[in-house]
Structures are given as C-alpha cells and as structure tokens.
Enzyme design. Structure first.
Site, PDB file in Angstrom:
ATOM      1  N   ARG B 311      -1.455   3.856  -6.467  1.00  0.00           N
ATOM      2  CA  ARG B 311      -2.443   3.097  -5.703  1.00  0.00           C
ATOM      3  C   ARG B 311      -3.276   2.210  -6.627  1.00  0.00           C
ATOM      4  NH1 ARG B 311      -4.590   2.587  -0.488  1.00  0.00           N
ATOM      5  NH2 ARG B 311      -2.838   3.837   0.229  1.00  0.00           N
ATOM      6  N   GLU B 723     -12.108   4.679   3.121  1.00  0.00           N
ATOM      7  CA  GLU B 723     -12.184   4.413   1.689  1.00  0.00           C
ATOM      8  C   GLU B 723     -12.628   3.008   1.308  1.00  0.00           C
ATOM      9  OE1 GLU B 723      -8.086   5.932   1.606  1.00  0.00           O
ATOM     10  OE2 GLU B 723      -8.620   6.842  -0.308  1.00  0.00           O
TER      11      GLU B 723
END
Lengths: 527, 782
Positions: B311, B723
C-alpha cells in the site's frame, strides 16, 4: 439518606487487636470507625478490611458497575472519571483508578451509571448522542461524567471552559471536535443538578482506622493523633490526593504497611490570605489553590491552568506537589523565587523551612521521620512597576503533560537596568535549582536583548541536565538558554498580532451546521 | 423517506453515554473463570538457555503454566509468510514475546508466578534500526518494485534534481480498550471465544490451528471494540489464542485483558519508514522523474508488513502523474514487536514521502506549492494512469485542489504568514497544503468478499449479521440504514447483531476502510432477495384485496413501511402485515447475501494491476504557529475538503474525518516512541506517550466535502472514509517545514517526523547557528 449511616461498629482502639495497639492512642472522640462510609449513586456503602484498600475503579467494576473504564490506570486518560463530593461540597471530577476507597470516607460518588435519572438522560448525554460525541464509546463514560460535572454550576459553557474542563479526558476516535460541540450545545442552566439528586454525607467527626493483611490506614480528626502516628510509624506514607500513591499501587505493586491521611483534619483544609502571603493547608487541593491565586498571582495561575487535568487538580494538593519532590514539579520554580516556606509539625513542635532548603537531593528532604508538612506559606509575588515575573513550563504536549523543563524568572528593574534577579530552573538537575551564577551575571545589566543572549551561555554552563524520556540533554540545555530570550521578548516587547481568517483568536465559538457540503464554518479557540 | 443519507445517531450511542455498552472485559466472570497472562522475553534478541517454570507451580492460585510444547502447532501468520510463534521456542526475537502462558485464580498469583519462573537468556546481537537491517540485508519477504518509463534517462536530462532521506516514526494505535478475550470451553471440545478483534475469522482460524481443532468447533464473537485502528486486525489473535489454550486445556473459562502498559509494550504499531528519494523536475515545477526506495521497520515477524509495504508503494504517486517513476519497497527485520496494521496501512508513509518532495520543489523554485500540486495532478482524460497501471477514474482531485485554495484563502494567507515571520521575533508561522488519493479495496484480491445474514421476524423487525466489527466507526449504523433503505422500512426496525463466525463464515478483517462498503453490499444483496420474494407476496395480496387488479410484481413498491401497487397507490399493505402474509404463505423471510468486489486485478509479484475499486480523495490546508524559543508548535487552522461520494450518514462520516485527521496529527507531531538502548520501550503509557489532547484542536477547523453522486460502483454511491482523512494531517507536517524555511536560509529545511517540540527546536537552533556563522555565504548563494 445522607448523614443517616447507622453503622457504628467502631470500638475504642485500645480494645482491638491492632498493629497500633501497643502504642495506645488516646482518642479524643473515644471511638474510631473501622470502616469507611460513602454513597455511590445515592446508595449507602460501608467498607472495611481488605476491600477498603481497593481503588475506587476496581471496587466499582468488581461490584458490576462496569461503565467506569480503566485504561491507563495512572490518571492520564480520564476514562475512569467519577464525580466525588466531600460532605456538602460541590461535585468534583476525579480519576477513580488512582483514588483509593480509603480517601473517600464521607463522600458521595456519582458514576456514569448515575448520571441519567432512570430512563431520562442527562442533557450532556443527549447532546453527546446528537453530536456524534461517541464512536468506540470506551472514553465516553469519562467524558460524560466530566461534562456533567461542568454543568453543575449552571453557568453557560464557553469553548475555553469546555476544553479546560475536558483536558483530562483522552479520546482516540473523534478528534474531540464533536465532543466540544456536544458540550457547547448543552444548556447547562437547564441541566438537573446532581447535587440535588445526590445529597452529601454529614461528617460524624470520627477518626478512621482500618487494618487488613498487616496493613494499617489511619485518618485521624486531629493533628495530634496524626503526629503521634507518624512518630510511631516513621515510614508511614501520607495519602492525600493519591495522585502519586495511586499510581505506585497500580504500577509498582506499592503496598505500604502504614498509611496516614490528613483529610479529616479540618484545620488543614483551610486557605488563608494574610498580608502579602497565602497560607495553604495540607488538604487544600490544587483546584482550590488555583482559584486562590487567580487574582492574586496571575502568573502562577497561568501555570496551574496547564498544570494537569481537573481530575488531578481536584484530588492533588499543593503540599503533595512539594512533598513529591520531583525536579519537574510545576509549582516549585515559583515557590523558590518567591521564597515560600513550609510549616512542618512533629513531635517536637512546629518549625518552618524555606522550600528551597527543603530539598537535599533527588527526593530527599529536610524532614524528620515524625514530621508532617502541614502548611505552605506562599508569598504573593507578581509583576509590578519595578518587578517582572514570568513562569514557564515546556512539555511535549502543552496541556496535561509532565514538563521537560520549567523556569521562574523574577527581575527587579530600575531605569532600564536589572537591579536584581531571582531565577529557578526545573528539569535540569535532580532538584529544582536556583541559578546563582546567572542571577549574578544579570544583576546590573541593561535591559536589552543582548543581555539575555549572553546570559544564555551562563545558564548553559550552570546546569547539567540528563537525557530522559521527556527530552534530551541538548534540548534542555537549549531551553535553559532560550528561555531567557523568550522572557525578554515576553516581558518587554509587544507581540506581533496573530490573525486567523480575519477572526481574532478568542472570539465566540460558532457551531457547525448539520449536513454535508455546508459552507465552511469557522470556530474559534483559545489564544 | 429513505433511511440512508441521513444523520441518525451512532447505533450504540445511548449505551455509550450511559455506560451500558459491554466490552469484553466488562462481561461478568463465569463460574471457575481463570485469569490468563503471560511471561514475556525481557531481552530483544537472545537464546533461551534455561526456562524453569517449576518454582511457580506451587504458588497458591497458580493453576497451570503453558509453554510452546503445549500447543498442537505454534507457527502462524496473517500472510503467506507463516513465521510467527505464539510462544517463543529456543530463540526470543523481541521484548514482549510470550514465553510462558500463566493461568491463575487471581492477579496476585499471576504476579507471583511471573516472579518465580526462572528464565535465562543468552543475548544475541539485536537490530534496532532500518540502517542496521539494511547493512545485514535482513529483510522480511522479497523486495518489490513498481516502475514506469525511463527513470535513468529522465534524471540524466533533468533541469533540477532534489534528493534526500525522509523518515516517519512508529506510532501506537492507542485504542482505549486494550487487547482482551474470554474463552469458554464447550461440549465436544468446542470453544466459544469473545474477542475484541477486527477479524473474528482469523481468530477462529488461528485458535483452531494452534490447538489442533477443526474450525467448526471454534466460535468467535465480537460485540464491539473500544477502538481498533488496525491494532486488532492481527494482534488481537494472540491474547485470544492464549485464553483459548487455557480454556481448552483446563476446561475452565479463561479471561485475558492486557493492561495499557503491557499492550503498548508487546504489540506492534505503525511502521516507521526511512525512504531514500530523488525527484527530477522542470523550472515550471513539472515532475519528470521520481525514484523512491521505501524501507519499513517490520519488527521481528512478518505480520502484515508486506501488505503494508504494497500500500505504501501504490500510494507514493499520491495525486500526481509522474511519467518516469521507480518505487521499491523493502521490509526490514528488527527486534521490535512486529509492526502491524494502523489506519492508513502504509498509505500515509508513501503519500507523505511524495508530499514532502512537492513541498521541497516549491521551496526550491520559490513557487506556490498549491500551483505545483495542480500542475502535476492526475488528469481527467489523460495523464491519468498510476505507475502500477490503474486508471484514476472519476477524478475529483483537480476540483478539490482548486476549491481548497479558495476556501482556505491559501494565497492571501501565504503572504500574511511571510509578513508575520518578517516581523515577529518570538514566533514563526507556516502554512501548507496537501492532497490525498487513497485506493479503496484490499490489495489482496481474495479478501474483497463479504457475506451477510438478514432475518425478518414475524412482527416485521429485522436482524442483520455481517462479518464487520463495530469499533466506533459506525459500520453497524450504516448497515442498519442500508438494510432499512433496501427493505423500505424505518431504521428503528433493524438491529445489527454482534459479529460471530457462527453466522458469518470466512469473513475478512474489518479494515482497509472497506467495512461498510463490503458488508453493507452483502447485506443489501440479502435484502434485495428477500424484497423480491415479498414483492411477489405483496402483488398477490394487493390483487386479492383490490377489485380489478391483477398481480403485477413489477409495479410493486415498498417504501416507508408500506407495500403498494403503483397503479393503485391508495391501497397499501403494511410491512408487518406483508411479513405475516409471507410467513403464512411459507415464503422464506431470511437470506444470506454475498458480495465480491468486481473488477479487481493485482499481481503482487509484479506489483501491477488495478487493485482498487475507486479512490477516496481530499485536500487540506493547515497553518501552524511555532515558538522560536521552545520549538513548541500548535495548529492554528486546518481546512479539510474531501470527496467521499454520497454519504450514507453525514454525522458518522464527519466524525471519521475529524478523528482520522487527529490520528494523523499525532503521528506527525507529538507521538513518539522512545526506547532504551536495550530496545525496551520507554513510552508505554499516556504519561510519556502523548496522543493529541482536546486542547490540540486547531483554533479554526473547517471540515467539509464536495457533492459527488457519481461513484455508482460502490454501495449507494458512497465512498469509504475511515482511513483517507488521516493523510490530510500531512498538511501540518508540510506547514512546519514551511515555517522552518523562513529560518533555514538558502537551504531547504529538513525535519523528521514526528515533529516534536524538541525536534523543531533542534532544527531552529541548527539553522540559527549556520546562518549566524556564514551570513556572507548565504547572501552570495541567494
């Protein structure tokens, strides 16, 4: 229900099998209770023996009242907050994780379970729901309790009061903004008074002695008894606010064989204003002391405001802050430069010692085993025409954080020159220290920036700080230097104004409207 | 009125504010329940020379002591790298690694047992830094690479090149509720485990594996979490497995609840990163090439470090189209507790690296940093492919950048900051913007699936069960709204049940911001099928009751708790009567829904493909005030503007934005893990580890989002929000850097995150010294 406790099983001490019995304490009231009594959400409790040594939070949770959460177990997160009322006093928020039941004799306690009246929610609860003030919910009981406490005065809450009132509560989910909105939307004037629903307990003027598992706790009603106990138990730990002792119990398995509380000695709860000085008894909380210096010593009030949370200040005492002897105790630099004195009472009588001379080394004191600190005499020293005082506290987080460095700088000025200087630094040595070389250097110098730049080098040479978890040696050395320049600009120059979005800091809070994609809305905080 | 796009309160709000909400350790003890705890390694790296538990066995209250040999299997892990041990064998790899599991009647006995067990460890050389691990080439998993274009040639022909090392620190999740689990033994060797986990299925799998049980004998239940933030995605498994071990072996209920101190010491947090970067750009600020080597501190075991790195790598481009780019990702093995998921999951570490580069370009060129960002921003029709090959579809970034500049009055305030800094001798101000483009979906394709169980009862009330865990983010509230909207009823008729592996099997962690997307979609799928059957019933019922009306399911509507035929809307049948009629006609009133995110494609080995269903975007402007003498900084104002699609619950989503931003603020400012030279964590309680406080609220805090109903790929055109807003706090880091640029002379200021007061003061002092020493030189170079 209050003042109606009927349990009177306390017997004369001399008839009991007691760790104290050999010393034979004559007791003025002829009876000593062997248990403490308090109410929780209006229900009377009396606890003696081993259970009395539990923390309030553990006691509550063992009783099945699990709304009160324990997170840090050291008074730094507020999840365990409860309201406590001594006698007929106001409800004050404290951390139940570090409050021993022993400290709560005669108290009325309200937990999160007691905030709502049956099915009828308290306005702060409804407001927290309406404003999304809870997410995971684990900190929420503590916030609700603290917030309900804020509304007890019935005064409208402004943003600063809300933030100061909730400084002791950590939330990891919301970013606090929804909680601030919830508090501000609460109509405090219309909130029901918990003090009406939960009356205080009348004092029965009896000492308390509790023994269990080889431990003794004594809370006499007279100073004489306290001194005798201390004489016979030289290692006795004095349990006052418990903001340190409670942490030792939770974190270091602290288990004192003898504990003494002065809380029931009424004369030590007094705070008196004498000519240019304030006399503060050992039972005076930091909150009470903060209020006492609000108008008299505004510089010290500024430090006390960011000293710690309401929970800590409501429980902790000025004497406790001094007796703990931490090199970063926030009140000490002031007490050093102001020339405060301690009143020590022992078997041989009463004596006074300047605070500055009380400390002999890291946590070692000019205190005889039989002596108790009974009062602090705090001279009123503040900025005047020919005198400038500034106090500083530098910590990682501005609020509710233990300092990395503290300072008190007091100058007498005369026609553009420094006539005399008194300076104390904290966090740079095992004890708070006066800075004689620095003071001597400054005396007679001109009031100009260069003086304070040069003084920085002197200050740096006069201390020898260590690196620890709160800051490196180099960081502290730099602060020793820089604080002098900061002092110069703070005291003798005009700050450049800070404007944010055309609003001056300190304007009233404007609540954010509901709904997505509304217009950006500004809200204002503290300066 | 539909139940979605509405501000209804958090599902548990009333229980939260009254203290009624039950968390694992609030559950009353059951008969015979044991306390479980563990003795851990006090040494960061070493070999166990002697372990003698016998002295602890006779302590009153100590019931049993277990070591690794008591497990059927000891090895597990959330990724293909199954390198983790529940209980240390011969080697210890971090301080906090379990060595002996203790079961006792009370806490005093646990303490006594810990003191009595003899554990001698021969120390081995520990690794505590990324540099040491790089020198030893001690990595976890393969080094991955994303590449596009011709980086070497682009650098060779670059007008300007900047390079450096960008570091961000480790952070503790600091969920308020520490790790906890309770295990109950059942018949036939079965276990029921109450766990504060984001991933009940993983707890089930690991418990079954470690104890040698078939999966169907382990039921894991999660009512709610007192916060997770990624910290309970994998590492809730360990306490649950220890409680399960005790319950399984001793056939007694077993409870484990970490203290906050222990939790902070033994569990991992956000990965520290140390990234080498190099960026080539034109005098106009157009980026022509980027080379970034990302290095993370994975800790002692793999945990999710490879996925976190993936990520980070797929987010290093952030909002910007870069023609020539090479990103490598290396996970370093150290002797700290395994670092793990933490909200953002590597995204923040990748994005901040890029935002730092952009900030440096603007400082170098003396150009408006927002303008630099807009020039490099992903395009709508072109310049819109990521380095790993995914098209940035439905791109709202240019609009967000334009809007934030106006809303935050960025250019005027930039000038005001410069003016202030020229005048003030006591304070410095800094202002900066930053952007975020955050990919939504698990990079690991197979995790993008969810199932849901919907039961309709005869009184018309509804229970929903999904694999999503409620940890404060409001997923249950959103699912409740979605179910009510799909069925056309009031949200008050719907209850979302505790998460249980008994009702929802083989679920993914509630993570990657995907909880509501995936579980809500699965619930919607179940509802649609129930609704289709009810429509048939309604058509028949309405036709039977209405003259001259033939049954016609296609014209039936269910809304506001009524079913009616659009041709005769005046004749309705109430939801409750409809349900009753369906039951009498023996029509099923329960359904299991399933959802698998469509169109995903990710090749982990090649680090290429389209791993994300869509992107959630945002922009922020923050302004800071720094005390020149103490280094203390505070945020004066932050403006956040996001694209979160059509919000299912604006109240919940707004709280996600403010809360995430604050966690990002802590990561970049005051949250710092400090260690002793032995590797022992020193900052393991809120006394020394400083998460943001209520006083840290920016004095002006504007939170908003744009109207965007085009994200039709996702549930009700919403977007995930958990997030992405965390990364908007990078604007605060950039603002601190901006402030420092006013005192750093001709050089571009450097500062590592977290930017503590100490760190800032050290930089201020350094620049003051340099500029005092060589005023002529800096004048000449300027």
């Amino acid at each position: 229900m209050s003042g109606n406790c009927t349990r009177t099983s306390g017997r004369p001490l001399s008839t009991q099998h007691s760790v104290l019995s050999t010393s034979g304490y004559p007791d003025e009231s002829m009876t000593i209770r062997d248990h403490i009594r308090f109410t929780i959400n209006g229900r009377e409790k009396s606890v003696g023996g081993r259970a009395a040594f539990l923390t309030l939070a553990n006691y509550l949770r063992e009783q099945g009242a699990t709304g009160t959460k324990v997170v840090c177990a050291e008074g730094d997160c507020g999840a365990c907050s409860v309201l406590v009322r001594h006698g007929s006093g106001d409800f004050m928020v404290v951390n139940s994780c570090i409050q021993s039941l022993l400290q709560l004799d005669g108290c009325s306690i309200v937990t999160v379970e007691g905030i709502a009246d049956g099915d009828s929610l308290h306005p702060v609860q409804q407001s927290m729901i309406d404003h999304y003030g809870s997410q995971c919910g684990y900190c929420t009981p503590g916030f609700v309790v603290a917030m309900a406490g804020l509304t007890e005065a019935g005064q409208p809450l402004d943003e600063q009061a809300v933030k100061d009132g909730l400084t002791g509560n950590l939330c990891r989910c919301t970013g606090y903004e929804p909680i601030v909105k919830a508090a501000l939307a609460t109509n405090a004037a219309a909130a029901p008074r918990l003090r009406d629903r939960y009356p205080g307990i009348e004092d029965d003027h009896r000492s308390v002695l509790i023994e269990a598992d080889g431990r003794a706790f004594f809370a006499p009603i007279s100073l004489g008894e306290a001194i005798r106990f201390k004489r016979d138990h030289a290692t006795a730990t004095i349990l006052q606010g418990g903001t340190d002792v409670g942490v030792w119990v939770n974190k270091r398995d602290f288990n004192a064989p003898a504990m003494l509380s002065l809380a029931k000695i009424n004369e030590l709860g007094e705070i008196s204003f004498e000519e240019s000085r304030i006399v503060v008894g050992a039972n005076v909380s930091l909150t009470e002391f903060e209020a006492a210096v609000r108008d008299t010593i505004p510089e010290l009030h500024g430090i006390l405001r960011i000293f710690g949370s309401p929970q800590i200040k409501n429980a902790g005492t000025l004497v406790g802050n001094i007796a703990n002897g931490s090199p970063i105790a926030d009140t000490l630099p002031y007490l050093f430069v102001a020339g405060a004195e301690l009143e020590l009472a022992g078997a041989g009588g009463i004596r006074r010692v300047p605070v500055e001379r009380f400390y002999r080394g890291y946590k070692t004191f000019d205190l005889n085993p039989d002596e108790i600190i009974t009062r602090v005499v705090v001279p009123v020293v503040t900025t005047k025409a020919d005198r400038v005082l500034r106090l500083y506290k530098v910590s990682r987080r501005t609020d509710l954080d233990i300092s990395a460095f503290t300072a008190a700088i007091l100058l007498r000025v005369d026609e553009g020159r420094i006539a005399a200087a008194k300076i104390a630094y904290g966090g740079v040595a095992p004890v708070v220290m006066r800075m004689p070389k620095l003071e001597a250097f400054l005396a007679g110098k001109r009031l100009e920036p260069e003086t304070f730049e040069e003084a920085g080098a002197i200050a740096r040479g006069e201390v020898s700080p260590i690196s620890d978890v709160r800051g490196s040696r180099e960081y502290r050395l730099q602060l020793c230097e820089n604080i002098l320049q900061k002092f110069y600009f703070d005291a003798f120059t005009e700050p450049v104004p800070i404007e944010i979005a055309g609003f001056r800091v300190g304007q009233a809070f404007q609540p954010v409207p509901d709904g997505p994609a509304g217009k950006p809305v500004l809200h204002q905080g503290r300066p | 009125m539909t139940a979605v796009e509405r501000k209804i309160p958090h599902d548990s709000a009333r229980e939260h504010v009254t203290g009624e909400a039950v968390y694992v350790d609030d559950m009353p003890p059951s008969r015979g329940e044991l306390i479980v705890d563990f003795l851990w390694s006090p040494v960061a790296h070493g070999r166990i020379r002697r372990l003698d538990v016998e002295p602890a066995r006779n302590i009153a209250g100590v019931v049993a002591l277990f070591t690794h040999g008591d497990l059927a299997h000891n090895r597990f892990g959330p990724s293909q790298i199954q390198d983790e041990l529940l209980i240390a064998e011969d080697e210890v790899r971090f301080i906090g690694q379990p060595v002996v599991v203790i079961a006792a009647e009370n806490r005093e006995a646990v303490r006594a047992a810990k003191a009595a067990i003899r554990l001698d460890i021969d120390p081995l050389p520990p690794v505590f830094t990324i540099d040491e691990a790089k020198a030893r080439r001690d990595f976890i998993g393969p080094v991955r690479k994303i590449a596009r274009g011709d980086v070497a040639t682009a650098f060779a022909h670059a007008e300007h090149v900047l390079q450096g090392v960008f570091k961000t620190g480790g952070v503790d999740q600091f969920y308020l509720e520490s790790q906890a689990a309770i295990a109950w033994p059942g018949e036939k060797g079965a276990l029921t485990v109450h766990s504060s986990t984001q991933n009940p299925t993983e707890v089930q799998d690991v418990v079954a594996h470690l104890l040698g049980l078939p999966a169907h004998k382990v039921v894991v239940i999660t009512k709610r979490l007192g916060g997770g933030f990624g910290g309970k995605e994998c590492q809730a498994t360990h306490p649950a497995a220890m409680a399960a071990l005790v319950a399984h072996k001793l056939k007694r209920p077993a409870r484990i609840a970490y203290s906050k101190d222990d939790d902070m010491r033994v569990t991992g947090g956000r990965h520290p990163f140390q990234n080498d970067y190099r960026v080539a750009f034109t005098s106009e600020g157009i980026i022509t090439a980027v080379k970034v080597d990302l290095y993370s501190d994975g800790g002692a075991f793999a945990d999710l470090s490879q996925a976190v790195m993936a990520r980070a790598m797929t987010h290093t481009d952030n909002a910007y189209w870069i023609p020539n780019i090479e990103i490598t990702g290396t996970v370093c093995r150290t002797n700290f507790p395994p670092n793990t998921a933490f909200r953002g999951f590597g995204g923040p570490q990748g994005v901040s690296t890029m935002e730092n580069m952009i900030e440096e370009i603007s400082l170098f060129l003396h150009k408006d940093p927002l303008e630099i960002r807009m020039r490099n921003c992903y395009g709508i029709e072109e310049r819109n492919t990521t380095p790993y090959g995914q098209i940035v579809a439905n791109n709202q970034l240019p609009r967000l950048m334009r809007d934030i500049g106006e809303r935050a009055d960025f250019r005027r305030r930039t000038a005001a900051v410069a003016d202030f800094n020229a005048k003030s001798k006591t304070h410095l101000r800094g202002i900066a913007c930053s952007a975020v483009k955050f990919g939504i979906s698990f990079n690991t394709k197979f995790l993008n699936q969810a199932n849901a169980l919907v039961n309709v009862y005869l009184d018309g009330t509804v229970q929903v069960s999904t694999g999503a865990t409620e940890m404060g983010q409001g997923v249950n509230t959103k699912i409740k709204q979605v179910v009510a909207a799909e069925l056309g009823i009031d949200a008050g008729l719907v209850i979302v049940m505790a998460t249980s592996t008994e009702k929802n099997n083989n679920t993914s962690a509630t993570a990657a911001s995907s909880g509501a997307d995936m579980n809500g979609s699965a619930a919607a799928d179940a509802c649609r099928r129930i609704r289709a059957r009810l429509v048939e019933v309604a058509a028949r019922e309405l036709a039977a009751r209405t003259e001259d009306l033939q049954p016609s399911p296609s014209t039936i509507a269910i809304a506001n708790g009524m079913a009616f035929d659009r041709r005769r809307p005046q004749h309705g049948i109430a939801w409750r009567d409809l349900v009753r009629a369906a039951y009498l006609q023996r029509v099923s009133l329960g359904e299991r829904g399933f959802y698998a995110t469509a169109g995903l494609d990710w090749n982990a080995e090649k680090s290429s493909g389209s791993p994300f269903l869509y992107f959630t975007n945002g922009c922020a402007v923050s302004e800071v005030l720094i005390d020149r003498f103490t280094g203390s900084a505070r945020v004066l104002r932050s403006d956040l503007l996001m694209d979160i699609g059509k919000s299912i619950n604006p109240g919940i989503d707004r709280g996600q934005i403010t809360g995430a931003f604050f966690q990002g603020l802590g990561w970049l400012t005051n949250e710092e893990k400090r260690y002793a030279p032995t590797g022992e964590l020193l900052t393991y309680s809120p006394t020394t580890y400083k998460v943001p406080n209520i006083q840290d609220l920016p004095q002006v805090f504007n939170v908003d989002w744009i109207e965007n109903d085009t994200n039709t790929l996702n549930l009700r055109s919403s977007k995930a929000v958990g997030e992405p807003p965390l990364l908007l706090a990078i604007s605060v880091y950039c603002a601190i850097k901006n402030a420092l640029s006013f005192v750093s002379g001709s050089e571009i200021p450097k500062i590592d995150a977290p930017c503590t007061g100490e760190e800032i003061l050290m930089r201020l002092t350094e620049y003051a010294r340099k500029n005092a020493r060589k005023p002529q030189e800096s004048a000449a170079s300027a």
